[in-house]
Scaffold this motif. Structure first.
Motif, short mmCIF file in Angstrom:
data_model
loop_
_atom_site.label_atom_id
_atom_site.label_comp_id
_atom_site.label_asym_id
_atom_site.label_seq_id
_atom_site.Cartn_x
_atom_site.Cartn_y
_atom_site.Cartn_z
N GLU A 584 1.80 23.40 49.10
CA GLU A 584 1.01 23.05 47.92
C GLU A 584 0.04 24.16 47.58
O GLU A 584 -0.18 24.49 46.42
CB GLU A 584 0.26 21.73 48.16
N PHE A 587 1.64 26.89 45.68
CA PHE A 587 1.85 26.58 44.27
C PHE A 587 0.53 26.35 43.53
O PHE A 587 0.53 25.91 42.39
CB PHE A 587 2.75 25.35 44.13
N ARG A 589 -1.58 24.08 43.98
CA ARG A 589 -1.88 22.68 43.71
C ARG A 589 -3.17 22.26 44.39
O ARG A 589 -3.70 21.19 44.12
CB ARG A 589 -0.78 21.79 44.26
N LYS A 590 -3.59 23.06 45.38
CA LYS A 590 -4.79 22.66 46.13
C LYS A 590 -5.79 23.78 46.14
O LYS A 590 -5.40 24.95 46.13
CB LYS A 590 -4.42 22.31 47.58
#
Ligand code: ADP
Ligand code: MG
Length: 590
Positions: A584, A587, A589-590
């Motif tokens: 994640e 990408f 995302r975090k």
């Protein structure tokens, strides 16, 4: 020519030549004194790596006026109250450090035992009058112009950077042994380290201190070691084989909590890791050996860094077995730094390695190069019997290595775990499984020997012959049976069947060399293991073979239940794991 007694300052300078190699050795002696005095906080300040100034401040017991005056006399010590050189309970006992350091520097000691502070000043070992001073309970020692009185030694000092590094090395070792003491080091006003005091269970606080010193990645990549035999206790932490380094400098040994440097122990560690690591790599490890005082002599060398064990063979075998058990229990675990490294390669973000020393990153990079080295030549023989004991296959992501989802490039198995994905190098993994099986078979059935039709006579030096003779029994147990022929040659009658075609002369020469270097037989077991390794390699699923789901899953299940399966025979990882949280992150995302 007249024989005369040397003046005491000269005697002290001669002793200084033995005890004090460089500023770091003075720092070490002074810090040991602070530890012996019960300090819980020790502050070290250097100028120019200690060449200009060493200042150590502690909050220990301190000294009163009389003690202060006598402390700098040769052979004056408070640490052998019973004149007993067996039960040595302190780091110091020779009463040499203060007079030696004083004799080659400009020194002052301020100390307060709770009844008021006094300062004593010395120049080249000559005392001037003692005077009242100001200081909280404890001691502060300042050493200026070390070696000004011995200019030859002064000439051999290295750059400030090098001298600071030496101090860090020595004090790190003491800091590991005493996690409940806070240590700090500054050079020219700059913080080098500051280790907070830790409380609680000793083993836990040691690990905490070790991770402060070597970096946080240690926490996930070491196995606790604990073993006991005949009153000898081995405790500590052994690094996973995949967390390896290019030098043995990250191996820390302690005997009754005294840091020591010992060739014998380095050899023992090498032997313990020999079949999970290639011979030019070195594990990270900290081992604390506790044993009755009668079993060890610490009064071997002026710097007290060497010891002698009464029963070194027993200690050796205890250490080897405890490390091997620990590693086998770790099973398929591979070092987390492996996936960290993988991640840093995936991402475009700059690489980050936790830990103080910038060289840790370089070492990891270097390690990665090693993994990328080509695998040994692979032949086509996939052996069916290696797969007969396969456990029932299940497609269940709750297994540690997850459920196989596919194969890529006919080389990598990709599996799904509860919270991530695992990529397995199928060849490396299978090679390891076959090798472990062969090892077990060898242990179970013993080593089969082959009687040589024509016994082989090998000429060797008499010291080699003596060494071989002293190990005759052990070697016979390995399958190598020989007799001595006078003091110049041996006659070899039987060899281990598995290596019957090897060059017997070379082998025995290598064994003699091992005995000289390590006091340990590495060659024979290495030769046997090498054969086993080669056979394992050839009997393994080669890269490039297509596997079905069932075959992939059974490989994963076997890895989980096989000791040492986290790395191949060359110390490279057999799999890497990426957590979903890491993916994640990749990408964003975090
Ligand atoms: P040793 O440590 O072998 O006894 P040293 O020359 O290092 O010999 O020290 C002599 C003595 O001085 C010690 O035995 C101790 O009593 C005293 N001493 C040295 N440093 C300190 C200190 N930091 N705090 C209290 N006492 C100290
Ligand atoms: Mg001392």
């Amino acid at each position: 020519m007249r024989i005369r007694y040397l003046p005491s300052i000269l005697i002290n300078r001669i002793a200084a030549g033995e005890v004090l190699e460089r500023p770091a050795s003075a720092v070490k002696e002074l810090v040991e004194n602070s530890i012996d005095a019960g300090a819980t906080k020790i502050m070290i300040e250097l100028e120019e790596g200690g060449k200009n100034l060493i200042r150590i401040t502690d909050n220990g017991s301190g000294m009163n006026k009389e003690e202060l005056e006598i402390a700098v006399e040769r052979h004056a010590t408070s640490k052998l109250p019973e004149d007993d050189l067996v039960h040595i309970t302190h780091l110091g006992f020779r009463g040499e450090a203060l007079p030696s350091i004083a004799s080659v520097s400009r020194m002052n000691i301020t100390s307060n035992d709770g009844s008021g502070a006094w300062i004593l000043t010395l120049e080249g070992g000559e005392k001037s009058a003692i005077a009242p001073s100001a200081l909280n309970k404890g001691t502060r020692i300042e050493v200026r112009d070390l070696f000004f009185a011995t200019p030859t030694r002064l000439k051999f000092l290295k750059s400030v950077r090098t001298e600071v590094d030496r101090t860090v090395e020595l004090i790190d070792r003491l800091a590991m042994a005493y996690p409940n003491i806070a240590f700090s080091l500054k050079n020219d006003g700059k913080d080098i380290f500051s280790y907070a005091a830790t409380a609680g269970d000793l083993l836990d606080s040691r690990l905490k201190r070790i991770s402060e010193i070597l970096g946080k990645e240690i926490l996930d990549n070491v196995i606790p070691i604990k073993a006991e035999r005949n009153g000898v206790i081995i405790e500590g932490y052994a690094g996973l084989p995949t967390l390896n380094r290019g030098t043995s400098g990250f191996q820390y040994f302690f005997v009754n909590n005294r840091p020591i440097r010992d060739k014998l122990l380095l050899g023992v560690v090498k032997a313990a890791y020999q079949d999970v690591m290639s011979h030019d790599r070195h594990p990270i490890l900290a081992l604390f050996i506790t044993l009755p005082f009668e079993e060890v002599d610490v009064n071997v060398h002026p710097t007290k860094a060497e010891v002698r064990f009464r029963d070194s063979a027993m200690i050796r075998s205890l250490i080897i077995s405890s490390i091997r058990h620990g590693l086998a229990d770790a099973g398929h675990r591979a070092s987390s730094s492996v996936s960290e490294f993988a991640l840093s390669n995936f991402s475009s973000a700059p690489r980050y390695y936790p830990g103080r020393s910038s060289s840790a990153g370089a070492n990891l990079a270097e390690k990665n190069l090693l993994w990328q080295a080509p695998l040994p030549e692979i032949r086509e023989s996939f052996s069916p019997e290696a797969r007969t004991e396969i456990p029932p296959v299940q497609d269940d992501i709750s297994y540690p290595l997850g459920a196989a989802r596919g194969q890529l490039h006919e080389t990598y198995i990709v599996s799904q775990t509860k919270d991530g994905i695992v990529i397995v190098d199928q060849h490396a993994a299978h090679e390891r499984l076959v090798y472990e099986k062969m090892k077990i078979a060898m242990e179970k059935d013993g080593v089969k020997t082959q009687v040589l039709l024509i016994p082989e006579v090998v000429e060797l030096g008499s010291s080699s012959i003596n060494r071989l003779e002293s190990k005759q029994k052990e070697l016979a147990a390995f399958g190598l049976v020989f007799e001595t022929l006078g003091d110049k040659a041996v006659v070899i009658r039987e060899v281990p069947a598995i290596i019957k075609d090897c060059d017997v002369k070379k082998l025995i020469e290598n064994i003699a060399d091992d005995l000289e270097e390590h006091g340990e037989i590495l060659s024979l077991s290495k030769a046997i293991e090498h054969i086993a390794e080669t056979m394992a390699c050839h009997g393994s699923i080669r890269a490039g073979r297509r596997l079905n789901r069932e075959e992939m899953n059974s490989l994963l299940r076997e890895m989980e239940s096989t000791p040492n399966s986290g790395q191949c025979n060359h110390g490279r990882p057999t799999y890497i794991e990426l957590k979903l949280s890491d993916i994640e992150k990749l990408f964003g995302r975090k």
